[in-house]
Design a protein around this motif. Structure first.
Motif, PDB file in Angstrom:
ATOM      1  N   LYS A   1      19.169  35.757   0.156  1.00  0.00           N
ATOM      2  CA  LYS A   1      19.689  36.164   1.452  1.00  0.00           C
ATOM      3  C   LYS A   1      21.193  35.926   1.539  1.00  0.00           C
ATOM      4  O   LYS A   1      21.923  36.732   2.110  1.00  0.00           O
ATOM      5  CB  LYS A   1      18.960  35.394   2.554  1.00  0.00           C
ATOM      6  N   ARG A   2      21.678  34.847   0.960  1.00  0.00           N
ATOM      7  CA  ARG A   2      23.114  34.546   1.041  1.00  0.00           C
ATOM      8  C   ARG A   2      23.959  35.622   0.356  1.00  0.00           C
ATOM      9  O   ARG A   2      25.075  35.894   0.779  1.00  0.00           O
ATOM     10  CB  ARG A   2      23.433  33.159   0.484  1.00  0.00           C
ATOM     11  N   HIS A   3      23.426  36.258  -0.686  1.00  0.00           N
ATOM     12  CA  HIS A   3      24.155  37.339  -1.347  1.00  0.00           C
ATOM     13  C   HIS A   3      24.232  38.565  -0.423  1.00  0.00           C
ATOM     14  O   HIS A   3      25.274  39.200  -0.309  1.00  0.00           O
ATOM     15  CB  HIS A   3      23.500  37.710  -2.675  1.00  0.00           C
ATOM     16  N   ARG A   4      23.122  38.861   0.234  1.00  0.00           N
ATOM     17  CA  ARG A   4      23.101  39.961   1.200  1.00  0.00           C
ATOM     18  C   ARG A   4      24.092  39.688   2.332  1.00  0.00           C
ATOM     19  O   ARG A   4      24.819  40.576   2.761  1.00  0.00           O
ATOM     20  CB  ARG A   4      21.693  40.137   1.778  1.00  0.00           C
ATOM     21  N   ASP A   5      24.129  38.441   2.802  1.00  0.00           N
ATOM     22  CA  ASP A   5      25.040  38.088   3.896  1.00  0.00           C
ATOM     23  C   ASP A   5      26.502  38.280   3.491  1.00  0.00           C
ATOM     24  O   ASP A   5      27.314  38.750   4.290  1.00  0.00           O
ATOM     25  CB  ASP A   5      24.792  36.648   4.348  1.00  0.00           C
ATOM     26  N   VAL A   6      26.842  37.945   2.247  1.00  0.00           N
ATOM     27  CA  VAL A   6      28.214  38.158   1.764  1.00  0.00           C
ATOM     28  C   VAL A   6      28.544  39.650   1.765  1.00  0.00           C
ATOM     29  O   VAL A   6      29.619  40.056   2.199  1.00  0.00           O
ATOM     30  CB  VAL A   6      28.413  37.558   0.351  1.00  0.00           C
ATOM     31  N   LEU A   7      27.609  40.470   1.302  1.00  0.00           N
ATOM     32  CA  LEU A   7      27.848  41.916   1.283  1.00  0.00           C
ATOM     33  C   LEU A   7      28.070  42.440   2.695  1.00  0.00           C
ATOM     34  O   LEU A   7      28.979  43.241   2.929  1.00  0.00           O
ATOM     35  CB  LEU A   7      26.688  42.654   0.619  1.00  0.00           C
ATOM     36  N   ARG A   8      27.255  41.974   3.631  1.00  0.00           N
ATOM     37  CA  ARG A   8      27.399  42.410   5.029  1.00  0.00           C
ATOM     38  C   ARG A   8      28.751  42.003   5.605  1.00  0.00           C
ATOM     39  O   ARG A   8      29.372  42.770   6.333  1.00  0.00           O
ATOM     40  CB  ARG A   8      26.297  41.799   5.885  1.00  0.00           C
ATOM     41  N   GLN A   9      29.191  40.791   5.307  1.00  0.00           N
ATOM     42  CA  GLN A   9      30.429  40.270   5.891  1.00  0.00           C
ATOM     43  C   GLN A   9      31.677  40.831   5.217  1.00  0.00           C
ATOM     44  O   GLN A   9      32.606  41.262   5.893  1.00  0.00           O
ATOM     45  CB  GLN A   9      30.454  38.746   5.802  1.00  0.00           C
ATOM     46  N   GLN A  10      31.708  40.817   3.900  1.00  0.00           N
ATOM     47  CA  GLN A  10      32.926  41.194   3.186  1.00  0.00           C
ATOM     48  C   GLN A  10      33.068  42.696   2.957  1.00  0.00           C
ATOM     49  O   GLN A  10      34.182  43.174   2.739  1.00  0.00           O
ATOM     50  CB  GLN A  10      33.000  40.469   1.841  1.00  0.00           C
ATOM     51  N   PHE A  11      31.946  43.406   2.984  1.00  0.00           N
ATOM     52  CA  PHE A  11      31.999  44.842   2.679  1.00  0.00           C
ATOM     53  C   PHE A  11      31.288  45.651   3.763  1.00  0.00           C
ATOM     54  O   PHE A  11      30.569  46.602   3.461  1.00  0.00           O
ATOM     55  CB  PHE A  11      31.372  45.097   1.302  1.00  0.00           C
ATOM     56  N   ARG A  12      31.531  45.277   4.991  1.00  0.00           N
ATOM     57  CA  ARG A  12      30.873  45.913   6.140  1.00  0.00           C
ATOM     58  C   ARG A  12      30.976  47.433   6.059  1.00  0.00           C
ATOM     59  O   ARG A  12      32.053  47.978   5.883  1.00  0.00           O
ATOM     60  CB  ARG A  12      31.529  45.423   7.426  1.00  0.00           C
ATOM     61  N   GLY A  13      29.822  48.090   6.159  1.00  0.00           N
ATOM     62  CA  GLY A  13      29.790  49.539   6.187  1.00  0.00           C
ATOM     63  C   GLY A  13      29.770  50.226   4.830  1.00  0.00           C
ATOM     64  O   GLY A  13      29.562  51.428   4.761  1.00  0.00           O
ATOM     65  N   ALA A  14      29.973  49.473   3.746  1.00  0.00           N
ATOM     66  CA  ALA A  14      29.965  50.103   2.419  1.00  0.00           C
ATOM     67  C   ALA A  14      28.568  50.607   2.057  1.00  0.00           C
ATOM     68  O   ALA A  14      28.421  51.620   1.374  1.00  0.00           O
ATOM     69  CB  ALA A  14      30.469  49.133   1.359  1.00  0.00           C
ATOM     70  N   LEU A  15      27.554  49.898   2.529  1.00  0.00           N
ATOM     71  CA  LEU A  15      26.159  50.263   2.281  1.00  0.00           C
ATOM     72  C   LEU A  15      25.382  49.906   3.546  1.00  0.00           C
ATOM     73  O   LEU A  15      25.495  48.781   4.035  1.00  0.00           O
ATOM     74  CB  LEU A  15      25.636  49.471   1.077  1.00  0.00           C
ATOM     75  N   PRO A  16      24.615  50.821   4.101  1.00  0.00           N
ATOM     76  CA  PRO A  16      23.859  50.526   5.323  1.00  0.00           C
ATOM     77  C   PRO A  16      22.875  49.365   5.110  1.00  0.00           C
ATOM     78  O   PRO A  16      22.366  49.164   4.003  1.00  0.00           O
ATOM     79  CB  PRO A  16      23.103  51.822   5.609  1.00  0.00           C
TER      80      PRO A  16
END
Length: 118
Positions: free
Chosen positions: A62-77
């Motif tokens: 989950k922490r990896h998903r959270d990083v993607l959401r925070q640092q790359f917002r909108g890059a992948l839904p």
């Protein structure tokens, strides 16, 4: 003709879990796979370009998903960010890790199709 499903496997360092997943699914018919890590010093750090290339990101935790959401917002839904819940307890190509990936990944990606906008 549709293109292959582009899958990026994500862990922290891109040393053990995500490269194992990449190796396991490299020959999966209809998939194009790669791997990356969320840490700055990862072997292959995840990037916005990589996520925009991908149809789905398969995160080990989950922490990896959270990083993607925070640092790359909108890059992948969000619906294209999959979390497996595999802890950092395995070595590269560990038989137990391979078995876990083979059990979890295909059914988690069942029905995922290439993005039309990618």
């Amino acid at each position: 003709m549709t293109r292959p499903l582009r899958v990026v496997f994500v862990c922290a360092q891109n040393k053990l879990r995500s490269p194992t997943a990449e190796a396991v699914f490299r020959t999966m018919d209809g998939w194009e796979v790669t791997s990356a890590g969320t840490n700055r010093d990862a072997i292959t750090p995840v990037s916005r370009d990589l996520l925009e290339w991908a149809d789905v990101a398969v995160c080990m935790e989950k922490r990896h998903r959270d990083v993607l959401r925070q640092q790359f917002r909108g890059a992948l839904p969000d619906e294209r960010l999959v979390t497996l819940g595999i802890p950092d307890d395995y070595e590269f190509m560990d038989a137990a890790l391979v078995a876990l990936l083979e059990r979890l990944v295909p059914w988690r990606l069942d029905g995922v199709t290439p993005r039309m906008d990618a």
